[in-house]
Design a protein around this motif. Structure first.
Motif, PDB file in Angstrom:
ATOM      1  N   GLN A 317       0.824  -1.203   0.000  1.00  0.00           N
ATOM      2  CA  GLN A 317       0.000   0.000   0.000  1.00  0.00           C
ATOM      3  C   GLN A 317       0.869   1.268   0.000  1.00  0.00           C
ATOM      4  OE1 GLN A 317      -3.418   0.020   2.727  1.00  0.00           O
ATOM      5  NE2 GLN A 317      -3.158  -2.177   2.979  1.00  0.00           N
ATOM      6  N   ALA A 318       1.973   1.228   0.747  1.00  0.00           N
ATOM      7  CA  ALA A 318       2.866   2.394   0.783  1.00  0.00           C
ATOM      8  C   ALA A 318       3.504   2.641  -0.570  1.00  0.00           C
ATOM      9  CB  ALA A 318       3.947   2.193   1.848  1.00  0.00           C
ATOM     10  N   VAL A 319       3.863   1.564  -1.273  1.00  0.00           N
ATOM     11  CA  VAL A 319       4.427   1.717  -2.619  1.00  0.00           C
ATOM     12  C   VAL A 319       3.384   2.312  -3.547  1.00  0.00           C
ATOM     13  CG1 VAL A 319       5.279   0.457  -4.635  1.00  0.00           C
ATOM     14  CG2 VAL A 319       6.141  -0.107  -2.356  1.00  0.00           C
ATOM     15  N   GLY A 320       2.148   1.801  -3.469  1.00  0.00           N
ATOM     16  CA  GLY A 320       1.082   2.338  -4.320  1.00  0.00           C
ATOM     17  C   GLY A 320       0.787   3.791  -4.019  1.00  0.00           C
ATOM     18  N   ALA A 321       0.852   4.169  -2.745  1.00  0.00           N
ATOM     19  CA  ALA A 321       0.587   5.556  -2.344  1.00  0.00           C
ATOM     20  C   ALA A 321       1.797   6.459  -2.509  1.00  0.00           C
ATOM     21  CB  ALA A 321       0.127   5.590  -0.886  1.00  0.00           C
ATOM     22  N   ARG A 322       2.941   5.875  -2.888  1.00  0.00           N
ATOM     23  CA  ARG A 322       4.200   6.623  -3.046  1.00  0.00           C
ATOM     24  C   ARG A 322       4.538   7.366  -1.756  1.00  0.00           C
ATOM     25  NH1 ARG A 322       3.530  10.075  -8.381  1.00  0.00           N
ATOM     26  NH2 ARG A 322       5.732  10.545  -7.919  1.00  0.00           N
ATOM     27  N   ASN A 323       4.582   6.610  -0.671  1.00  0.00           N
ATOM     28  CA  ASN A 323       4.827   7.187   0.646  1.00  0.00           C
ATOM     29  C   ASN A 323       6.004   6.449   1.287  1.00  0.00           C
ATOM     30  OD1 ASN A 323       4.749   7.903   3.414  1.00  0.00           O
ATOM     31  ND2 ASN A 323       2.563   8.420   3.234  1.00  0.00           N
ATOM     32  N   ARG A 324       7.197   7.029   1.181  1.00  0.00           N
ATOM     33  CA  ARG A 324       8.407   6.367   1.652  1.00  0.00           C
ATOM     34  C   ARG A 324       8.410   6.219   3.172  1.00  0.00           C
ATOM     35  NH1 ARG A 324      13.821   9.053  -0.195  1.00  0.00           N
ATOM     36  NH2 ARG A 324      12.913   8.530  -2.242  1.00  0.00           N
ATOM     37  N   ALA A 325       7.873   7.206   3.877  1.00  0.00           N
ATOM     38  CA  ALA A 325       7.845   7.134   5.344  1.00  0.00           C
ATOM     39  C   ALA A 325       6.989   5.954   5.809  1.00  0.00           C
ATOM     40  CB  ALA A 325       7.324   8.441   5.927  1.00  0.00           C
ATOM     41  N   ASP A 326       5.829   5.755   5.172  1.00  0.00           N
ATOM     42  CA  ASP A 326       4.974   4.623   5.518  1.00  0.00           C
ATOM     43  C   ASP A 326       5.647   3.301   5.133  1.00  0.00           C
ATOM     44  OD1 ASP A 326       3.059   6.174   6.621  1.00  0.00           O
ATOM     45  OD2 ASP A 326       1.507   5.793   5.115  1.00  0.00           O
ATOM     46  N   PHE A 327       6.361   3.313   4.022  1.00  0.00           N
ATOM     47  CA  PHE A 327       7.089   2.114   3.604  1.00  0.00           C
ATOM     48  C   PHE A 327       8.069   1.692   4.696  1.00  0.00           C
ATOM     49  CE2 PHE A 327      10.700  -0.066   1.819  1.00  0.00           C
ATOM     50  CZ  PHE A 327      10.183  -0.902   0.847  1.00  0.00           C
ATOM     51  N   ARG A 328       8.882   2.648   5.138  1.00  0.00           N
ATOM     52  CA  ARG A 328       9.897   2.346   6.155  1.00  0.00           C
ATOM     53  C   ARG A 328       9.237   1.904   7.459  1.00  0.00           C
ATOM     54  NH1 ARG A 328      12.140   7.049   6.540  1.00  0.00           N
ATOM     55  NH2 ARG A 328      13.641   6.682   4.861  1.00  0.00           N
ATOM     56  N   ARG A 329       8.204   2.603   7.873  1.00  0.00           N
ATOM     57  CA  ARG A 329       7.553   2.267   9.140  1.00  0.00           C
ATOM     58  C   ARG A 329       6.868   0.901   9.062  1.00  0.00           C
ATOM     59  NH1 ARG A 329       6.529   4.392  13.922  1.00  0.00           N
ATOM     60  NH2 ARG A 329       4.539   4.014  14.981  1.00  0.00           N
ATOM     61  N   SER A 330       6.299   0.573   7.923  1.00  0.00           N
ATOM     62  CA  SER A 330       5.684  -0.749   7.743  1.00  0.00           C
ATOM     63  C   SER A 330       6.728  -1.852   7.881  1.00  0.00           C
ATOM     64  CB  SER A 330       5.023  -0.833   6.361  1.00  0.00           C
ATOM     65  OG  SER A 330       3.992   0.112   6.227  1.00  0.00           O
ATOM     66  N   ALA A 331       7.885  -1.654   7.232  1.00  0.00           N
ATOM     67  CA  ALA A 331       8.953  -2.644   7.293  1.00  0.00           C
ATOM     68  C   ALA A 331       9.492  -2.791   8.712  1.00  0.00           C
ATOM     69  CB  ALA A 331      10.077  -2.261   6.331  1.00  0.00           C
ATOM     70  N   VAL A 332       9.676  -1.659   9.388  1.00  0.00           N
ATOM     71  CA  VAL A 332      10.282  -1.684  10.724  1.00  0.00           C
ATOM     72  C   VAL A 332       9.343  -2.295  11.753  1.00  0.00           C
ATOM     73  CG1 VAL A 332      11.085  -0.228  12.630  1.00  0.00           C
ATOM     74  CG2 VAL A 332      11.855   0.237  10.297  1.00  0.00           C
ATOM     75  N   LEU A 333       8.082  -1.858  11.788  1.00  0.00           N
ATOM     76  CA  LEU A 333       7.162  -2.338  12.823  1.00  0.00           C
ATOM     77  C   LEU A 333       6.835  -3.820  12.651  1.00  0.00           C
ATOM     78  CD1 LEU A 333       4.578   0.520  13.512  1.00  0.00           C
ATOM     79  CD2 LEU A 333       6.746   0.003  14.629  1.00  0.00           C
ATOM     80  N   SER A 334       6.588  -4.247  11.421  1.00  0.00           N
ATOM     81  CA  SER A 334       6.278  -5.663  11.215  1.00  0.00           C
ATOM     82  C   SER A 334       7.482  -6.535  11.563  1.00  0.00           C
ATOM     83  CB  SER A 334       5.832  -5.909   9.767  1.00  0.00           C
ATOM     84  OG  SER A 334       6.811  -5.478   8.842  1.00  0.00           O
ATOM     85  N   SER A 335       8.684  -6.071  11.223  1.00  0.00           N
ATOM     86  CA  SER A 335       9.897  -6.835  11.543  1.00  0.00           C
ATOM     87  C   SER A 335      10.166  -6.832  13.044  1.00  0.00           C
ATOM     88  CB  SER A 335      11.103  -6.259  10.792  1.00  0.00           C
ATOM     89  OG  SER A 335      10.914  -6.341   9.393  1.00  0.00           O
ATOM     90  N   LEU A 336       9.861  -5.726  13.701  1.00  0.00           N
ATOM     91  CA  LEU A 336      10.055  -5.647  15.146  1.00  0.00           C
ATOM     92  C   LEU A 336       9.204  -6.680  15.867  1.00  0.00           C
ATOM     93  CD1 LEU A 336      11.173  -4.185  17.671  1.00  0.00           C
ATOM     94  CD2 LEU A 336       9.215  -2.626  17.509  1.00  0.00           C
ATOM     95  N   TRP A 337       7.939  -6.766  15.505  1.00  0.00           N
ATOM     96  CA  TRP A 337       7.057  -7.735  16.150  1.00  0.00           C
ATOM     97  C   TRP A 337       7.455  -9.165  15.782  1.00  0.00           C
ATOM     98  CZ3 TRP A 337       4.167  -7.362  20.183  1.00  0.00           C
ATOM     99  CH2 TRP A 337       3.670  -6.110  20.551  1.00  0.00           C
ATOM    100  N   ALA A 338       7.901  -9.364  14.543  1.00  0.00           N
ATOM    101  CA  ALA A 338       8.388 -10.694  14.165  1.00  0.00           C
ATOM    102  C   ALA A 338       9.591 -11.079  15.013  1.00  0.00           C
ATOM    103  CB  ALA A 338       8.759 -10.712  12.680  1.00  0.00           C
ATOM    104  N   GLY A 339      10.471 -10.109  15.263  1.00  0.00           N
ATOM    105  CA  GLY A 339      11.643 -10.377  16.091  1.00  0.00           C
ATOM    106  C   GLY A 339      11.269 -10.763  17.504  1.00  0.00           C
ATOM    107  N   VAL A 340      10.301 -10.042  18.092  1.00  0.00           N
ATOM    108  CA  VAL A 340       9.851 -10.368  19.447  1.00  0.00           C
ATOM    109  C   VAL A 340       9.298 -11.790  19.500  1.00  0.00           C
ATOM    110  CG1 VAL A 340       8.114  -9.818  21.201  1.00  0.00           C
ATOM    111  CG2 VAL A 340       9.377  -7.977  20.068  1.00  0.00           C
TER     112      VAL A 340
END
Length: 461
Positions: A317-340
């Motif tokens: 969705q972030a790629v479709g919306a052309r929103n780099r900040a949302d892209f980064r936050r999506s990657a970071v938050l999902s990976s953070l919870w996966a790590g936990v």
């Protein structure tokens, strides 16, 4: 000049939101968990169904029905797995279309995916008279097991259009963050399957055919429910635009993404198949121990899926919306919870791994061997965070060519490691090679990640 925001998520004719979150919603911990948790619960039902299947035919008192159901299930799951690209390609492309508020393309991707899935299933039905004889010609099964397996697959193959069509529906629902609907479908399919298994086999005495009929009914019921859950999109006005549905450029894009994912998946399957093949050359005890320990890998993958799917949806969705900040936050938050979750899973393997091994096998020599190699499985969840999550991120961004190429490189690393380590360290060397393949996937995709993030150009203010 803040980032440009897209309009609210479209609303269907019945005024029900078409996704669980509007495109403009903030990327939060709650939103990530809302996508991931239903998938984790959904995946937890899969091994339960396998246990019910085994229990039902196990009450027949002979080994042949158990072998027939196991062999038939593996044969069909292998065939269906070839079309697994349908789920991933649909998720990435539909999430991007949703991100740019392209309602027509979101709807078109749903119907294209279902059409391809049903068409693929019909091809398997038509080709069964060529496929199954070849499969049985290389199978070491006894004549009695083969006869029962033929009965089983001869019934189940007729639900192939439903089983493969559900890949597309699941991928589309994930793209729109409707993972609760995915859970509902999975609960229906597996719950109905388990209940009918017990009735058909234990009450009606249908044996192996009863297991097959239970799955047949459950899979078609799942497709019907999936289509009903998507009914608002299927009834929408833009679904009548045949030219848009069959747009050559869109079909080529879907075909290109799907082909890359298929090739990538073939490399991955080759790694796991060769792992079991090499293990078989180390003796029956080692082979059995590896089979037991592979269940730990399966648990890890199923658990990680929820957060990888969250990354696919939100990144797309972030790629479709052309929103780099949302892209980064999506990657970071999902990976953070996966790590936990993976840290917790690794700790669970430390504490309960020996008990789980004893639960899966009662053979003392296999138990001892599996315990020897258990440390490799304790490390797998921690090592797997990178490759699993980066797979989800790259699928959401539909950077499937990069995935294909890095998987080929990872396979080369695995093959080299097997050649060097297996002769010296035997099964420890084999597990080390598999671990190296995970590390290689994470490192190579991680190396490409900064370039991927930079490619997400922000929409003009």
């Amino acid at each position: 000049g803040g980032l440009a925001r897209k309009p609210q998520s479209p609303v269907c004719a019945s005024n029900r939101p078409l996704s669980d979150a509007p495109v403009t919603a903030a990327i939060t911990h709650r939103r990530v968990l809302a996508i991931a948790i239903p998938i984790v619960i959904s995946n937890a039902t899969v091994p339960i169904l396998g246990a019910v299947d085994t229990f039902a035919v196990g009450q027949m008192g002979t080994a042949e029905p158990i072998g027939a159901v196991g062999l038939g299930a593996v044969l069909l799951s292998t065939l269906y797995w070839l079309f697994g690209f349908l789920r991933m390609a649909t998720t990435g492309l539909a999430a991007q279309a949703h991100g740019r508020s392209d309602e027509a393309e979101v709807a078109a991707l749903l119907i294209r995916g279902v059409m391809i899935g049903v068409g693929a299933g019909i091809i398997l039905i038509v080709g069964q008279w060529a496929i199954f004889p070849v499969a049985f010609s290389v199978s070491p099964a006894s004549a009695e097991v083969e006869a029962l397996t033929r009965d089983y697959v001869g019934i189940r193959i007729w639900s192939a259009p439903a089983a493969i069509g559900l890949y597309a529906i699941s991928g589309w629902l994930i793209a729109l963050e409707r993972t609760r609907d995915v859970l509902i479908v999975q609960l229906l399919v597996n719950g109905l399957n388990a209940a009918l298994n017990l009735w058909f086999v234990l009450e009606l005495g249908w044996g192996v055919k009863g297991v097959a009929w239970a799955t047949f009914i459950a899979e078609w019921s799942g497709l019907a429910l999936g289509l009903w859950l998507c009914r608002d999109w299927l009834a929408a006005r833009y679904m009548r635009n045949v030219a848009a549905l069959l747009d050559p450029a869109r079909l080529r894009q879907f075909g290109g993404v799907s082909t890359d994912i298929l090739i990538r998946s073939l490399f991955l399957q080759l790694i796991f198949t060769s792992f079991l093949f090499y293990g078989s050359g180390l003796g029956d005890t080692t082979l059995a121990a590896n089979q037991v320990l592979m269940q730990f890998v399966t648990i890890t993958a199923y658990t990680m899926d929820g957060f990888a799917f969250a990354a696919e949806s939100l990144v797309g969705q972030a790629v479709g919306a052309r929103n780099r900040a949302d892209f980064r936050r999506s990657a970071v938050l999902s990976s953070l919870w996966a790590g936990v979750l993976m840290i917790a899973l690794s700790a669970l393997f430390v504490l309960a791994g020996p008990w789980f091994i004893d639960l899966l096998t009662k053979a003392p020599d296999v138990q001892t061997a599996a315990r020897e190699y258990l440390p490799w499985l304790i490390a797998i969840p921690l090592i797997g965070i990178g490759p699993f999550m980066l797979d989800g991120i790259f699928i959401g961004a539909t950077r499937t060519r990069d995935m294909r190429n890095m998987m080929a490189l990872s396979f080369a690393c695995y093959a080299a490691a097997v050649g060097v380590l297996l002769p010296v360290f035997e099964n420890h060397g084999l597990w080390a090679a598999l671990t190296i393949s995970f590390i290689a996937r994470g490192v190579t995709l991680g190396w490409l990640y900064p370039r991927l993030e930079q490619s997400v150009a922000d929409a003009p203010a």
